[in-house]
Design an enzyme around this catalytic site. Sequence first.
Site, PDB file in Angstrom:
ATOM      1  N   LYS A 201       0.491  -1.064   0.137  1.00 48.56           N
ATOM      2  CA  LYS A 201      -0.398   0.265   0.004  1.00 48.56           C
ATOM      3  C   LYS A 201       1.015   1.503  -0.246  1.00 48.56           C
ATOM      4  O   LYS A 201       0.593   2.513  -0.782  1.00 48.56           O
ATOM      5  CB  LYS A 201      -0.753  -0.272   1.001  1.00 48.56           C
ATOM      6  CG  LYS A 201      -1.963  -0.529   1.378  1.00 48.56           C
ATOM      7  CD  LYS A 201      -2.890  -0.797   0.098  1.00 48.56           C
ATOM      8  CE  LYS A 201      -3.834  -1.936  -0.459  1.00 48.56           C
ATOM      9  NZ  LYS A 201      -4.979  -1.409   1.290  1.00 48.56           N
ATOM     10  N   LYS A 202       2.187   1.025   0.506  1.00 46.94           N
ATOM     11  CA  LYS A 202       2.635   2.174   0.869  1.00 46.94           C
ATOM     12  C   LYS A 202       3.637   2.452  -0.766  1.00 46.94           C
ATOM     13  O   LYS A 202       4.347   3.803  -0.961  1.00 46.94           O
ATOM     14  CB  LYS A 202       4.286   2.217   1.674  1.00 46.94           C
ATOM     15  CG  LYS A 202       3.036   2.148   3.171  1.00 46.94           C
ATOM     16  CD  LYS A 202       4.536   2.154   4.667  1.00 46.94           C
ATOM     17  CE  LYS A 202       3.889   2.496   5.322  1.00 46.94           C
ATOM     18  NZ  LYS A 202       3.080   0.908   6.174  1.00 46.94           N
ATOM     19  N   PHE A 203       3.540   1.902  -1.703  1.00 49.07           N
ATOM     20  CA  PHE A 203       4.071   1.822  -3.272  1.00 49.07           C
ATOM     21  C   PHE A 203       2.974   2.817  -3.649  1.00 49.07           C
ATOM     22  O   PHE A 203       2.348   2.163  -4.940  1.00 49.07           O
ATOM     23  CB  PHE A 203       4.093   0.584  -3.831  1.00 49.07           C
ATOM     24  CG  PHE A 203       5.370   0.936  -5.191  1.00 49.07           C
ATOM     25  CD1 PHE A 203       6.818   0.885  -4.733  1.00 49.07           C
ATOM     26  CD2 PHE A 203       4.674   0.155  -6.536  1.00 49.07           C
ATOM     27  CE1 PHE A 203       7.044   1.035  -5.308  1.00 49.07           C
ATOM     28  CE2 PHE A 203       5.753   0.819  -7.782  1.00 49.07           C
ATOM     29  CZ  PHE A 203       6.930   0.843  -7.163  1.00 49.07           C
TER      30      PHE A 203
END
Length: 642
Positions: A201-203
């Site tokens: 999700k942090k990508f």
Amino acid sequence: MKDCSEVKKSQRRIFRIFREFSGHSPEDFTSFESITKVLHTPVDGASLGVGRMLFGLMMMIDIPEERSGGDLDLRWGNPRDCRFPLFTFLAPLSLPWMGIIYGIMWFGALGICIGYRFRASCLMFCLPYWYIFFLDKSSWNNHSYLYGLLSILFFFTSANKFCAFDAKMATNNYRDTEVPFWNYFLLKFQFFILYFVAGLKKFSIEWLSGYAMTNLGYHWIFAPFRIILGAGMTDLLIIHWFGFLFDLTIAFFLIWRRTRPVASLVAAAFHLMNSRLFTIGMFPWVCLVEMPLFYTFDWPRRIFRKDTKNTSQAPKDREVAKSTSKSTSQQRLTTTWIILYMALQFFLPYSHFITKGYNNWTEGLYGYSWDMMVHSWDTVLISIKVVDKKNNHTLYVEPYAFSETDRWTKHADMALQYAECVHRNLVEGVAEAKTTEIDPQHVAIFFDIWCSMNKRFFDPRTDLLRAHWSPFEQTTWVLPLLSELSYLRPRMAEIAEDVLMWNNYTDIMFIADFPGLQMENFISKDLDNVTITCIDGSVRVSSEASDDTMTLTPGQSVKLHAGIFHRVLVLGETPACYMYTFQNQTMKNLTEGGHLLVEDEPPLLPIVDELHHRWENFVKFFAHVGNSLLFEVYGVPMPMRI
């Protein structure tokens, strides 16, 4: 022949690396039968027992705190408070019964901790926990979802065969300490999902560009990095980039025996830092105490040197030998459920295309998506306007009149629930006051919500009492993210840095708005030298102090008077961005000799204060539970704070 030999060598090398990494042979996963045998291989249950005990202990601490057990009367005592259940048919019970339910949940956690009547204790904890969880979406977060999942997983395991009263009271007297390997596999898989999906999700541009969490680099924890990198690069490289790499890879490093010791130290440092940075309850500690599940199954026996016979026979975590006998139908059914559960956990974080009604700027039902602070924004302005169409009367409602949280400002379903609650309280208030100034049957309710990530959130022209919402349809009155203005972010950072250097009392606020929409804003008398400047697009500014209006294009400014309302209308067919610069007169007046008079800074590690606070919560929690029982049994009046 040579090519074939090389292929076989490469295959053996890959198999050896895979076996070294996971403790399994690739052949173990070539068929459903082989997978079933691996999952049901008997292993030592010592590490699992310690994990169960520590999980129960963490929940015993969590219930009086983050579950609001110490503030039962404040959270559940006022019938006019607005609730945000996932399912509309759910409603809280009376305050005494909520106290009893909390008491049952706490004693369930105690039973899990000591391993007494383990499955019954899991039910005592799990059922009240999910009931309270579904009662209030406004308190949802990823770790409260995690606790609920862990309680379900522990229920199906045999985690009461070590460090448990159940094992002590069993007729075999500690002899049967083996559990099927899937008991460990499921729990480790859940933590793998927690980390890995959070990394996926942090990508995103929001996170990797360093905009998700700003100014954390000034925290004392990052002082060594700040000396070398500066606060800005610490935010970007340490908080955002390292956070992304940590979540994406840490589970793999914990699985691999060679990297596990170093990975454990890094993970421990990461979670301890989070415990100082954020108010997230027991989440860092739960991750810490469950980390040993990745170690050998018998590590507790090695430490305490008990039952050496079982120790010598316990298989290592990298040497899980599958059974040679054929699996049973029950084992195959268990394997099927495990695979389905794994698929569900991979699917839910990306199920936004189904649950469209719960989507906002970041998409997804927060708490199911493992969005570990990927996006963050502050609510800067909330306006609730009630319009009586029959009497042509308008009034404004205090936004926090019926709820202390602002989570409802960011979710369409909760905004509708809050509007209905405000209307219900308005009807009751009019009935009690016996007034005819407001006709509740002919009112419309409008929300104007402004958040720092994009500014305007809901369409302020939508009457929420009559708005359409469905969990499976995109909400039309949730305004989209103004991503077309993202290119302004570097420029806005430069402007903010320049404005904040004017003096110690200046501040700045950026606004982005849609064409045709208007913002009505009141400037507090505490503010001085207020100026509005257009950055992109064009806006029309009008004020109560004058009938004149002024159209601003990029670079143009106008000063505004404090203590009056003004309006800003976006012109044209494209969004506009503008900013307020102002001086905080109150802060200036509080200054003496150039130094702001503030209280002493809090200690860096307020351990004693935190322990004292937790003890107070425990005392209040048991007082609430005791008062609930006294009320239900003897009718003793239950004291309640307001």
